[in-house]
Design an enzyme around this catalytic site. Structure first.
Site: not given
Length: 423
Positions: A110, A295
């Site tokens: 992420q 993400r």
């Protein structure tokens, strides 16, 4: 009698699936040793301990002289406890969230947006980006702690393109060749080429990713079974990630990102737009109060590929350059200060040998939260009537401009972490 401005807290535990199970978890062990009534379920994960005012885990106040039940309620009514600069800069809110993490299986790859992008994303898609704040964060290892952090030097990525044909296939020959050619060019050309390669990977068709990953897994498994060492292409890590996230694009990210193993006390700082993933281990973490995450893989959750590829910082660096070094205090031989280049938080680590009988936690012009990781003490302040016993796992809120004296009750070394905001 003056209202207490230093008091113990009971903090929220998050039982995310990636956490270590039962008493294998440092979070669970800290909880059990600070609260004799805590029941640790050995079949449940204990992933995070949250120390702060976040609405999903607001700390409870353990002082029956205080009418407010939670830390956020108390701070709202005792604004001067934040410190004047902190109060004005952060609109009367505690600007950080302090945590302990116990990681058993990898968290998603992420990155967190900077403030400008966070405001834009929050307006466009509040269901995915719940606030308009940035989220820089820092992790300090409590046990050997493994993570991915930032883009590797280009030479290393080029080596993986040669050694891992499945990786090269997903990047495509044109982008891969271009990356090799820009190795000696200026940083802007390198960043542009790196972005092109990473975007090709992230935008690959799912079917093609699964095919190539299966080929790679089969090749590594066969070579390993034949007794060949596959660590030059991180064979063991790749098999482990594939087992946990089969067919996931994030398995290939290990060839783009630095792999770090932090020793206890070592840290990494994750500024905005730096791709990262925590893989395994226990750490203390501090971050700006935000839940914004973009993400990139190793996740069943929503992946915003266009935003991710556009926002990332494509500046390669070596793994040793990703280590964030503390400074030793000149005034206090036991104190190390991890002070990142953001205003929201600083972490102080105090290691006091058991041969010392007392230690003074200095006053700061900032509210702070103190966590006892090792040791047993009695805490007292010039303004409190009643001393506060603290042991491993104990958490103390310290209002701005309050000092705390710690009297060691056992000849054991102290290890204390303190989160604050040094403006």
């Amino acid at each position: 009698m003056a209202a207490p401005r230093v008091f113990p807290l009971s903090c929220a535990v998050q039982q995310y699936a990636w956490g270590k199970m039962g008493s294998n978890s440092e979070v669970a062990r800290l909880l059990a040793s600070s609260d004799p009534l805590a029941q640790i379920a050995e079949d449940k994960p204990y992933a995070e301990l949250w120390m702060g005012t976040h609405p999903r885990g607001d700390a409870k106040i353990l002082d029956n002289r205080i009418s407010q039940k939670t830390l956020s309620q108390w701070i709202a009514e005792n604004q001067d406890s934040l410190g004047s600069k902190v109060k004005d800069t952060f609109n009367g809110n505690l600007p950080f969230l302090f945590k302990v993490l116990s990681v058993e299986t990898p968290l998603s790859i992420q990155a967190h947006p900077n403030k400008e992008l966070a405001e834009k994303l929050h307006l466009q898609a509040p269901q995915h980006y719940p606030d308009a704040n940035h989220k820089p964060e820092m992790a300090i290892a409590l046990t050997p702690f493994q993570g991915l952090c930032g883009f590797r030097p280009v030479e290393e990525i080029v080596t993986f393109l040669k050694k891992v044909p499945e990786f090269q296939f997903l990047i495509g020959d044109e982008a891969a060749t271009h990356l090799k050619q820009t190795m000696s060019h200026d940083s802007q050309a390198v960043a542009s080429s790196l972005q092109s390669c990473f975007s090709h990977l992230m935008k690959s068709e799912k079917k093609v990713v699964v095919e190539q990953l299966n080929l790679l897994v089969k090749r590594i498994s066969q070579q390993a079974a034949a007794g060949n060492n596959m660590e030059d292409i991180f064979g063991e890590l790749l098999l482990q990630l594939h087992q946990q996230y089969p067919g996931d694009i994030g398995c290939f990210a290990i060839y783009f990102l630095n792999l770090l193993t932090l020793k206890p006390g070592e840290a990494m700082f994750l500024e905005a737009n730096v791709p990262h993933a925590y893989l395994k281990g226990d750490c203390v973490e501090c971050m700006a109060c935000s839940d914004n995450t973009v993400r990139a893989g190793l996740t069943p959750k929503f992946i915003d590929v266009p935003t991710l590829c556009e926002m990332l910082s494509y500046t390669p660096s070596s793994s040793k350059d990703r280590l964030f070094l503390p400074t030793r205090s000149r005034e206090d031989p036991y104190l190390s200060i991890y002070d990142p280049p953001v205003p929201d938080f600083t972490i102080m680590k105090t290691e006091v040998p058991g041969s010392v009988t007392g230690y003074k936690v200095l006053a700061l012009d900032s509210a702070s939260i103190l966590l006892m990781v090792q040791g047993t003490v009695i805490a007292s302040t010039p303004t409190t009537q009643t001393p506060i016993p603290l042991q491993r796992g104990g958490v103390l809120f310290i209002g701005a401009n309050e000092s705390v004296s710690l009297k060691l009750t056992e000849p054991k070394d102290l290890l204390i972490f303190r989160a604050c905001c040094l403006l």
